[in-house]
Scaffold this motif. Structure first.
Motif, PDB file in Angstrom:
ATOM      1  N   ILE A 205       0.861  -1.183   0.000  1.00  5.82           N
ATOM      2  CA  ILE A 205       0.000   0.000   0.000  1.00  5.82           C
ATOM      3  C   ILE A 205       0.896   1.232   0.000  1.00  5.82           C
ATOM      4  O   ILE A 205       1.671   1.444   0.929  1.00  5.82           O
ATOM      5  N   LEU A 206       0.790   2.038  -1.065  1.00  2.00           N
ATOM      6  CA  LEU A 206       1.615   3.240  -1.200  1.00  2.00           C
ATOM      7  C   LEU A 206       0.704   4.448  -1.382  1.00  2.00           C
ATOM      8  O   LEU A 206       0.293   4.779  -2.508  1.00  2.00           O
ATOM      9  N   PRO A 207       0.373   5.140  -0.285  1.00  2.00           N
ATOM     10  CA  PRO A 207      -0.577   6.255  -0.374  1.00  2.00           C
ATOM     11  C   PRO A 207       0.052   7.604  -0.726  1.00  2.00           C
ATOM     12  O   PRO A 207      -0.600   8.636  -0.574  1.00  2.00           O
ATOM     13  N   GLN A 268      12.185   2.282   2.194  1.00  2.00           N
ATOM     14  CA  GLN A 268      12.274   0.935   1.608  1.00  2.00           C
ATOM     15  C   GLN A 268      11.183   0.670   0.570  1.00  2.00           C
ATOM     16  O   GLN A 268      10.733  -0.472   0.406  1.00  2.00           O
ATOM     17  N   SER A 269      10.748   1.696  -0.144  1.00  2.00           N
ATOM     18  CA  SER A 269       9.669   1.474  -1.117  1.00  2.00           C
ATOM     19  C   SER A 269      10.085   0.489  -2.202  1.00  2.00           C
ATOM     20  O   SER A 269       9.264  -0.321  -2.666  1.00  2.00           O
ATOM     21  N   ILE A 281      -1.698   1.904  -5.163  1.00  2.00           N
ATOM     22  CA  ILE A 281      -0.660   2.917  -5.255  1.00  2.00           C
ATOM     23  C   ILE A 281      -1.203   4.258  -5.737  1.00  2.00           C
ATOM     24  O   ILE A 281      -2.090   4.314  -6.593  1.00  2.00           O
ATOM     25  N   ALA A 282      -0.668   5.342  -5.178  1.00  2.00           N
ATOM     26  CA  ALA A 282      -1.048   6.683  -5.599  1.00  2.00           C
ATOM     27  C   ALA A 282      -0.417   7.002  -6.945  1.00  2.00           C
ATOM     28  O   ALA A 282       0.744   6.667  -7.203  1.00  2.00           O
ATOM     29  N   ALA A 286       5.816   6.761  -8.455  1.00  2.00           N
ATOM     30  CA  ALA A 286       5.807   5.414  -7.858  1.00  2.00           C
ATOM     31  C   ALA A 286       5.130   4.388  -8.761  1.00  2.00           C
ATOM     32  O   ALA A 286       5.484   3.206  -8.729  1.00  2.00           O
ATOM     33  N   THR A 287       4.179   4.810  -9.578  1.00  2.00           N
ATOM     34  CA  THR A 287       3.523   3.850 -10.472  1.00  2.00           C
ATOM     35  C   THR A 287       4.490   3.347 -11.542  1.00  2.00           C
ATOM     36  O   THR A 287       4.416   2.185 -11.952  1.00  2.00           O
ATOM     37  N   LEU A 288       5.394   4.225 -11.993  1.00  2.00           N
ATOM     38  CA  LEU A 288       6.416   3.786 -12.936  1.00  2.00           C
ATOM     39  C   LEU A 288       7.375   2.822 -12.247  1.00  2.00           C
ATOM     40  O   LEU A 288       7.779   1.807 -12.833  1.00  2.00           O
TER      41      LEU A 288
END
Length: 395
Positions: A205-207, A268-269, A281-282, A286-288
């Motif tokens: 989960i990446l908000p 640590q993403s 994911i937001a 980060a989506t790339l």
């Protein structure tokens, strides 16, 4: 006849560079660029606005990069406007008093294009690293780019040709993250580092990495996660948190009744993305990163009502997530604003877990698309960016 003594080589000039990077993503990109610049010119000096990745290469930060981190329009920007304008004014005075050999603005176009235009008018060479997404929204920026920048360093392959049609010099340098992330990520090692088992089913989960993103997305994401757990209790939940935002993330998890069911780690993403099976994911860089890790994802985004009303008419393409934009197709689902409800997000996440079990051909096709995208972005970015800057300095 005695041979003439060899001529001593003329020492190469060591450039004085000013740089501005906003947010963590800009700091990462600028740090990778500085690595290449320092290899070419070991005595190079660089100062301006930046973060810890830039500091590792000797960058002198007059202001920290997070001072420029804003999100959306409306109140989110207005309440920070005075501080940011003050920083920009002080920066310009300082740079105009002692002009650098080149100014490099890294992303943050609303801030950097203004600075670049004023410096260019004063005779300073200007470079912008990361083409503003004029192909996605706000095409009116093209005139500002043309007036502000001597050269644009592009991270996507289609951008130089687009800029050339508007008389703007540009180079494709690849996306630095494509070199940082392995073509075949080591899921087993990542899981071991996070204390996960090889056969765990894991949702990352990446908000978001901004306070305003966490404000608008975290609670919704955790409420969706609660529905996922209700359907499949065995799924493990892990959240990589920007350390400064960990408290806000924990409060959102607590409000959703999920604090004791999620593993929250500082930073640590990349390790988390390598370890997971699916990510919620937001929308953003980060989506790339998730695509480069070859992970199926559900992209979501929400913002304040006024920001959404202003932004929505400016959108030029049907996609907002970078994997979809680069693929020109909805290869992963996007749920934006009102569509990003907890039930809709949970359903989309659960569909990926079902496909992993039941649709191997579909998942293999997605992996091939992600791998092709990875190869298209993989270039020696530091070398290409340094080559371009050297030519600009020689003009």
């Amino acid at each position: 006849m005695q041979a003439a003594p060899p001529v001593a080589p003329v020492p190469q000039t060591q450039p004085n560079i000013a740089m501005v990077a906003g947010e963590a993503s800009g700091d990462l990109l600028a740090g990778l660029m500085l690595e290449g610049l320092k290899a070419r010119w070991p005595g190079l000096t660089a100062a301006g606005i930046g973060g810890p990745q830039m500091a590792r290469h000797g960058f002198e930060a007059w202001w920290p990069h997070y001072k420029l981190s804003v999100h959306g329009f409306g109140w989110e920007v207005l309440r920070r406007y005075r501080e940011i304008v003050g920083i920009r004014s002080q920066l310009q005075v300082r740079l105009l008093a002692k002009k650098p050999d080149v100014f490099i603005g890294v992303d943050a176009p609303d801030f950097n294009l203004h600075v670049e235009r004023n410096l260019r008018q004063a005779g300073v060479k200007t470079v912008h690293f990361v083409c503003p997404s004029i192909w996605a929204w706000r095409p009116e920026r093209i005139e500002k780019i043309r007036a502000s920048v001597d050269h644009v360093l592009c991270i996507f392959p289609f951008e130089p040709e687009l800029l050339a049609t508007h008389g703007i010099n540009a180079s494709y340098v690849g996306h630095p993250l494509a070199n940082v992330i392995a073509l075949e990520p080591d899921k087993a090692a990542a899981r071991a580092a996070l204390g996960l088992q090889p056969d765990d089913r894991v949702l990352a989960i990446l908000p978001g990495s901004r306070a305003s993103e966490v404000q608008h997305l975290a609670l919704c994401f955790f409420e969706a996660a609660a529905l996922v757990k209700r359907s499949q209790e065995a799924i493990k939940l892990i959240v990589p948190a920007v350390p400064a935002l960990r408290g806000a993330i924990e409060r959102a998890a607590q409000r959703a009744g999920m604090l004791d069911q999620v593993q929250i780690v500082d930073g640590q993403s990349h390790t988390v993305l390598a370890a997971c099976d699916v990510t919620l994911i937001a929308s953003g860089t980060a989506t790339l990163e998730a695509a480069l890790f070859k992970r199926p994802m559900v992209i979501a985004y929400r913002m304040g009502w006024l920001s959404w009303r202003i932004m929505r008419p400016k959108q030029l393409q049907p996609w907002v997530g970078l994997p979809n934009i680069l693929s020109r197709d909805f290869i992963v689902p996007e749920l934006i604003q009102d569509r990003a409800s907890p039930p809709a997000l949970a359903n989309a996440v659960l569909q990926w877990f079902a496909d992993i079990s039941d649709q191997p051909a579909k998942m293999a096709a997605l992996q091939r698309q992600f791998l092709a995208l990875h190869h298209s972005l993989r270039r020696d970015t530091s070398q290409l960016a340094t080559d371009a800057i050297e030519k600009i300095l020689a003009r």
